[in-house]
Write a protein that holds these residues in place. Structure first.
Motif, PDB file in Angstrom:
ATOM      1  N   ARG A 144       0.835  -1.212   0.000  1.00  0.00           N
ATOM      2  CA  ARG A 144       0.000   0.000   0.000  1.00  0.00           C
ATOM      3  C   ARG A 144       0.871   1.263   0.000  1.00  0.00           C
ATOM      4  O   ARG A 144       0.584   2.220  -0.735  1.00  0.00           O
ATOM      5  N   VAL A 188      -3.205  -0.985  12.538  1.00  0.00           N
ATOM      6  CA  VAL A 188      -3.682   0.191  11.792  1.00  0.00           C
ATOM      7  C   VAL A 188      -3.939  -0.144  10.316  1.00  0.00           C
ATOM      8  O   VAL A 188      -5.039   0.055   9.811  1.00  0.00           O
ATOM      9  N   CYS A 189      -2.935  -0.673   9.648  1.00  0.00           N
ATOM     10  CA  CYS A 189      -3.075  -0.962   8.211  1.00  0.00           C
ATOM     11  C   CYS A 189      -3.684  -2.359   8.073  1.00  0.00           C
ATOM     12  O   CYS A 189      -3.078  -3.293   7.564  1.00  0.00           O
ATOM     13  N   PRO A 194      -8.669  -0.126   6.867  1.00  0.00           N
ATOM     14  CA  PRO A 194      -7.485   0.365   7.585  1.00  0.00           C
ATOM     15  C   PRO A 194      -7.748   1.762   8.184  1.00  0.00           C
ATOM     16  O   PRO A 194      -8.543   2.527   7.648  1.00  0.00           O
ATOM     17  N   LEU A 195      -7.059   2.045   9.292  1.00  0.00           N
ATOM     18  CA  LEU A 195      -7.303   3.303  10.007  1.00  0.00           C
ATOM     19  C   LEU A 195      -6.339   4.382   9.497  1.00  0.00           C
ATOM     20  O   LEU A 195      -5.461   4.861  10.227  1.00  0.00           O
ATOM     21  N   CYS A 196      -6.512   4.765   8.218  1.00  0.00           N
ATOM     22  CA  CYS A 196      -5.547   5.665   7.579  1.00  0.00           C
ATOM     23  C   CYS A 196      -5.420   7.008   8.307  1.00  0.00           C
ATOM     24  O   CYS A 196      -4.328   7.572   8.377  1.00  0.00           O
ATOM     25  N   CYS A 199      -2.840   6.783  10.878  1.00  0.00           N
ATOM     26  CA  CYS A 199      -1.592   6.131  10.457  1.00  0.00           C
ATOM     27  C   CYS A 199      -0.438   7.136  10.407  1.00  0.00           C
ATOM     28  O   CYS A 199      -0.577   8.207   9.797  1.00  0.00           O
ATOM     29  N   HIS A 202       0.497   8.159   6.626  1.00  0.00           N
ATOM     30  CA  HIS A 202      -0.496   8.476   5.587  1.00  0.00           C
ATOM     31  C   HIS A 202      -0.055   9.607   4.651  1.00  0.00           C
ATOM     32  O   HIS A 202      -0.466   9.649   3.509  1.00  0.00           O
ATOM     33  N   CYS A 205       1.861   7.666   2.007  1.00  0.00           N
ATOM     34  CA  CYS A 205       1.268   6.436   1.474  1.00  0.00           C
ATOM     35  C   CYS A 205       0.626   6.671   0.098  1.00  0.00           C
ATOM     36  O   CYS A 205      -0.333   7.428  -0.043  1.00  0.00           O
ATOM     37  N   PHE A 208      -3.062   5.452  -0.362  1.00  0.00           N
ATOM     38  CA  PHE A 208      -3.981   6.390   0.288  1.00  0.00           C
ATOM     39  C   PHE A 208      -4.225   7.594  -0.636  1.00  0.00           C
ATOM     40  O   PHE A 208      -5.370   7.987  -0.867  1.00  0.00           O
ATOM     41  N   VAL A 213      -6.589   2.101  -1.535  1.00  0.00           N
ATOM     42  CA  VAL A 213      -6.320   1.294  -0.337  1.00  0.00           C
ATOM     43  C   VAL A 213      -7.090  -0.034  -0.365  1.00  0.00           C
ATOM     44  O   VAL A 213      -6.549  -1.088  -0.021  1.00  0.00           O
TER      45      VAL A 213
END
Ligand code: SF4
Length: 366
Positions: A144, A188-189, A194-196, A199, A202, A205, A208, A213
């Motif tokens: 990712r 997280v990922c 996922p809890l971007c 993160c 982010h 990423c 993202f 994602v």
């Protein structure tokens, strides 16, 4: 690259889970936990880790143990070859390396059950060697982070991910970095949702930023599991149950189970084939004595197993000789937990119908 790695390590220092094998810098807890964590979730591995570390606080106690004890303690975790390899590796470490984990990668890879991932994990986490680790969590984070859209089942994609992992590794904090990236993948990922927003990566990423994602990592579909069908005879005499030990090689090697017959197709509850099998394998019983349970299921890596347990009460401790088993024994029901019964047959013992049958009057039906 360095900024990403530093942000990740900083996040890990603030957010890491308080896992029991993280309470010391000693290599033995890392080694033990890495064996337990192969194919197993952290929450499932913790009670097993605690049980093992209490009983075998050092590599020397572990190396002195016997395989039956290890298998019994491992029961329920599956992939039992890991348990056997753990014991073999412990014995080799004690015999050939004076009870110390070999710190040379090539030598570490000669130990049973230690592949490139486990060797790199132990050597980086416990000895801070600059070796990157690539497990499912790392594959997800890196694919990712760099928007790698190729099939992650392909070895070329794995190699590209391994290279990125090695480039990201902080040579002086290799263990911390490896733990950090695996922890980010776990907390997280995540595979789904996922809890971007939380993160630490982010801003860098690429998945993202490109809104990809959910599409990364891409995994081609796996071939369907083979179906297997079993008839399982759960035979009771007074407070005893008849069990057999599987051969030392192959699937579920050395584990114990209720006498089992493999079938070509699933059988209905009252199929005449049950009577035929019963009279050929256990001529002392009649179909009238059978109490068939519902079909149970167990999924293995390549196999989808369906099995129907048949409950039987025996007037005596009948003998059952089969080439399929190394040995058979009558074991007291309340001692069965101390035997390495594999997970599919543990499910029988936990089933409400089995419990009801066990508690009911001990009228001899055969
Ligand atoms: Fe994973 Fe989202 Fe972080 Fe990217 S921003 S690494 S997709 S959690």
């Amino acid at each position: 690259m360095k900024e990403i790695s530093m942000a990740l390590v900083q996040w890990f220092k603030n957010h890491k889970r308080d896992l029991p094998w993280r309470q010391t810098n000693d290599w033995y807890p890392v080694f033990l936990s890495e064996f337990l964590l192969q194919q197993t979730q952290v929450t499932q591995a913790i009670p097993y880790y605690q049980k093992f570390i209490r009983r075998f606080p050092t590599i020397f106690e572990l190396a002195r143990s016997i395989e039956d004890d290890i298998l019994q303690m491992w029961a329920g975790l599956g992939y039992y070859s890991r348990a056997r390899n753990l014991l073999k590796a412990a014995r080799q470490i004690v015999t050939h390396f004076n009870g110390r984990f070999p710190t040379d990668l090539k030598t570490a890879l000669t130990l049973p059950g230690i592949g490139p991932y486990t060797a790199a994990a132990v050597l980086s986490i416990a000895f801070n060697q600059p070796l990157s680790v690539v497990d499912g969590n790392v594959i997800r984070v890196i694919s990712r982070l760099f928007a790698i859209e190729d099939d992650v089942r392909l070895s070329a994609t794995r190699k590209a991910i391994q290279l990125k992992a090695q480039q990201l590794l902080l040579p002086t904090q290799a263990g911390l970095f490896n733990e950090a990236i695996m922890e980010l993948g776990a907390l997280v990922c995540k595979p789904a949702a996922p809890l971007c927003a939380q993160c630490p990566l982010h801003t860098s990423c690429q998945a993202f930023h490109r809104n990809k994602v959910d599409a990364i990592p891409f995994k081609s579909s796996t071939p369907a599991r083979k179906k297997r069908f079993h008839l399982v005879f759960v035979i009771r005499h007074e407070s005893y149950l008849l069990v057999g030990q599987r051969p030392g090689k192959g699937m579920l090697a050395g584990m114990w189970e209720f006498p089992t017959i493999e079938l070509d197709a699933p059988l209905q509850k009252n199929s005449p084939q049950v009577a035929a099998i019963l009279s050929s394998k256990f001529p002392q019983f009649t179909v009238k004595a059978c109490k068939p349970m519902p079909v149970l299921k167990q999924i293995y890596t390549h196999i989808h197993l369906q099995y129907r347990p048949i409950l039987l009460q025996s007037a005596a401790k009948i003998s059952f000789n089969s080439e399929k088993y190394i040995q058979t024994r009558w074991i007291r029901r309340n001692e069965l937990e101390e035997w390495a019964i594999h997970k599919a047959h543990q499910k029988i013992l936990q089933h409400a119908q089995f419990k009801q049958w066990w508690m009911a009057s001990s009228v001899i039906e055969s």
